[in-house]
Write a protein that holds these residues in place. Sequence first.
Motif, short mmCIF file in Angstrom:
data_model
loop_
_atom_site.label_atom_id
_atom_site.label_comp_id
_atom_site.label_asym_id
_atom_site.label_seq_id
_atom_site.Cartn_x
_atom_site.Cartn_y
_atom_site.Cartn_z
N ALA A 76 35.85 4.01 -14.38
CA ALA A 76 36.30 4.76 -15.57
C ALA A 76 35.60 6.11 -15.54
CB ALA A 76 35.94 4.01 -16.84
N PRO A 77 36.19 7.12 -16.14
CA PRO A 77 35.55 8.44 -16.12
C PRO A 77 34.11 8.37 -16.67
CG PRO A 77 37.77 8.62 -16.97
CD PRO A 77 37.49 7.16 -16.85
N HIS A 124 32.60 6.19 -19.89
CA HIS A 124 31.90 4.92 -19.71
C HIS A 124 30.38 5.10 -19.63
CE1 HIS A 124 31.52 0.74 -18.82
NE2 HIS A 124 30.91 0.98 -17.67
N SER A 125 29.87 5.52 -18.47
CA SER A 125 28.40 5.51 -18.35
C SER A 125 27.73 6.52 -19.29
CB SER A 125 27.98 5.72 -16.90
OG SER A 125 28.59 6.85 -16.37
N VAL A 180 28.47 3.08 -22.55
CA VAL A 180 27.23 2.44 -22.09
C VAL A 180 26.04 3.11 -22.78
CG1 VAL A 180 25.74 2.05 -20.09
CG2 VAL A 180 28.22 1.74 -19.88
N ARG A 181 26.07 4.43 -22.81
CA ARG A 181 24.97 5.16 -23.43
C ARG A 181 24.88 4.82 -24.93
NH1 ARG A 181 25.04 11.54 -23.01
NH2 ARG A 181 24.03 11.38 -20.99
N VAL A 238 31.74 6.57 -33.09
CA VAL A 238 32.70 6.65 -31.98
C VAL A 238 32.84 5.29 -31.31
CG1 VAL A 238 32.06 9.06 -31.55
CG2 VAL A 238 31.15 7.28 -30.05
N ASN A 239 33.96 5.10 -30.66
CA ASN A 239 34.18 3.87 -29.88
C ASN A 239 35.13 4.21 -28.75
OD1 ASN A 239 34.71 1.39 -28.82
ND2 ASN A 239 34.88 0.36 -30.81
N TYR A 240 34.56 4.72 -27.67
CA TYR A 240 35.40 5.17 -26.55
C TYR A 240 36.14 4.01 -25.89
CZ TYR A 240 32.63 9.52 -26.85
OH TYR A 240 32.02 10.67 -27.27
N GLY A 241 35.65 2.80 -26.13
CA GLY A 241 36.30 1.62 -25.55
C GLY A 241 37.78 1.55 -25.88
#
Lengths: 274, 538
Positions: free
Chosen positions: B211-212, B216-217, B221-222, B309-312
């Motif tokens: 994933a970009p 993601h990371s 994840v952060r 936020v919730n990039y998921g």
Amino acid sequence: MFFNIYMILAVSCFIIFSAYKAWKFAKMPIHSRLDLYPIPKEAGRAEYGGSYYEEIEWWNKPRAISHIGEIKDMLLEMLFIKKLFVKQKRLWWASYSFHLGIYFLFGWTLLLLINFALPLEFISYITSTVGIMGFTLAFIGNFLLLMRRIFDSTLKKYTTPQEFFNLILILSVLITGIYAWTTCISPQQFIGQLLSFSTLQPGGAVTVHLILLGVMFIYIPLCKMNHYVGKYFAFHKVLWENEPNLPGSNVETKLIEAAVHPPQTKWSAPHISQ
Amino acid sequence: MSKQLDLQLKDIDKKTDRLVEIDSLMPLSAPYDKEGMEPDFVKVKDAWKEKYCTSLDGIIGVDTLVRPSTPEEDKFVHKFINGLAKLFADSNKNFLQPLTLTMEYCVKCNTCSEACHIYKSTNQNELYRPIFRSEVLRKIYKKYFTRGGKLLGKFVGADIDINWETIARLGELAYRCNLCRRCAQTCPLGLDNGMLTREIRKIFSQELGIAPTFLHSKGSVRQLETGSSTGITKAALLDNLEFMEEDIEEKTGRKIKIPIDKKSADILLTHNTGEFMAWPENPAAFAILFEEAGLNWTLSSSMMGYDNVNYGIWYDDNMAQKIALQQFQAAKELGVRRIVIGECGHAHKAAAISADRMTYGENKVPVESCLPILWELVRTKRLTFNPAKNNFPVTLHDPCNVVRQMGIVQPQRNIIKTICPGFREMTPHGVDNYCCGGGSGFAIMQSLNFADFRNKVSTRVKFDQILRAFGDDVGNRDIVKYVCAPCSNCKGAIRDMLAYYQATDKFNIHYGGLVELMVNALSTIDKPYLTFTDELMP
């Protein structure tokens, strides 16, 4: 007797396979919400695409749902293919002619049955009129759709051989039907023989038509032409399904039931599997 | 390389340097209708070609999708196919019904194409037709998983060769869509190419771990590790709030103590933490308004309680669920009655819609948008305004997640019509709006040359809408023009767009949120809250 059984079997297959398809969609697990506005059942708000989220403390307020709004939208879609009319009128003419023709042909079949039970002249007249309209509209629509698929380079690019086959199959049913019912045997006479289980002895053209018609009835629910099933679920059970998960709601009950069966298949990415 | 109109579905597996060139773009309205008003695309570097998948359109969206060694290519393809199978298994039961419907029923009428702003921006580049990527996925699925595809192959459309290039291009193509779902709105069969695009992203993330980076990371994840995708920790947040209190005093003369971790408050207000870094005037404006209205509210400083936020929701169900559940938990621990989402579109959808069925009962806290509350404060005159203070043209951008995907259309309009005499709508607007071009993560994806795609392609239609909304006023540099975007990601995209086209420097076009406009018009504050001090270009 072969054709009597064949036709009854084909129609039965159509109904059973279609119902099975609907049952399969209905039995699928409750899904994440994918609301897409406007949702026609949002009373007083559907016109501009609003929802109950425009209310403060929406969860403490009774939901204003307009079933009439939803039914109205559904009927406009079913009877007039409204979305296509609004968004792509050029394609709508052909598609609507085709679908309206099919509706007429369904009506014609029902009228043939009524006419068999009530052999009155005016019913016979209406039956013939509806049949002629049905075959004409369906043929024109189907032919135009096929031509567009052949000559419109974009549509052609995305059309698979199977999708051409689908259109050609229906076209062949329509052509053989028009020929058979206008030159070989009257449909009223045929339906009488079929329903009284008299031995059918159709000529060549009628035989070809009946075989193709039966194949079409069996085939439609097995391919994407059964979108009359899918469309209901796509709108009513996905895009317009904005039922919130509140304590004591049906949604909550379904989620509790679903939680009993957690997924057995696992994703493999390191951030999930480790 | 194919000319864009000649591109065929089966070309997706071709061993070519580039499938299409983005060689034609929709003309912009005046004053951007002249040559030389926008920079060219950054040239693709040779090193990028070797490392990433540049063979789609030369843009790199997925910076973690790196070219494996030749023996590893088959393994990659195999893993993708495994992931595809899992989309249709119980591992994806939350999307099984919508996914199956969209996979089965598309009649390829192409009604969706005209709705897509990316297709429109590129003058109908075939690659960006919404059904192009969907059809590629269908072909792969048929080839491997349907009886028809295995027995009849080409007849049913299972006519695609699958190699690394095919899969990698599909992965990249999943990041050429903003997931705005405008296409789904027009589909006569109710099918959803936006949802299908996200399902492709899910295979890459959930099965292949690709994933970009910024999603993601350096994103989800952060956030799970530090509490925020921005990396802002609790200590940094508290510092920020102190500065903010000082700023508020300096700007308005008011001493406000921003409530933090107040137990059993009525409202837990959550912000996109990006606001604290890039636009602190936005959370500050919320504080001013909520305090003036006397609301019983608080912010949270607990892990997962301060960044909404919730990039998921853009690429990975697993990450989306982890984040959403912890956010509910943070609110639960504080004992608040409700969570109110600040001006962040995707956070609205993530908390209210996507997370709605992720848990139930006691684990949940009711979620509400800030917009109806703000409108209530205006409507009931708990806040009083002097609209003359907003004496400049204002237009409103509708964030897709708030409007099309949540049905909140009127409250923000009612407010803006009350406090901005120079308000004018964009065309189209409301649920028919166009995406800002930053949706689904594009606003924060900054790797390599992806910003070019965002600035030149995905935000193009929105930029044109802004120009048209301001009409003749655009050219008048003496007039401040304000694009109101009540969403952090949209603001990010609009900020970059205005900078890219130098629209602020040249034409005095500004952007910001809704609450800033409200504070600017408050009759109880003398000094202007919005100052527009940027120097115009000579």
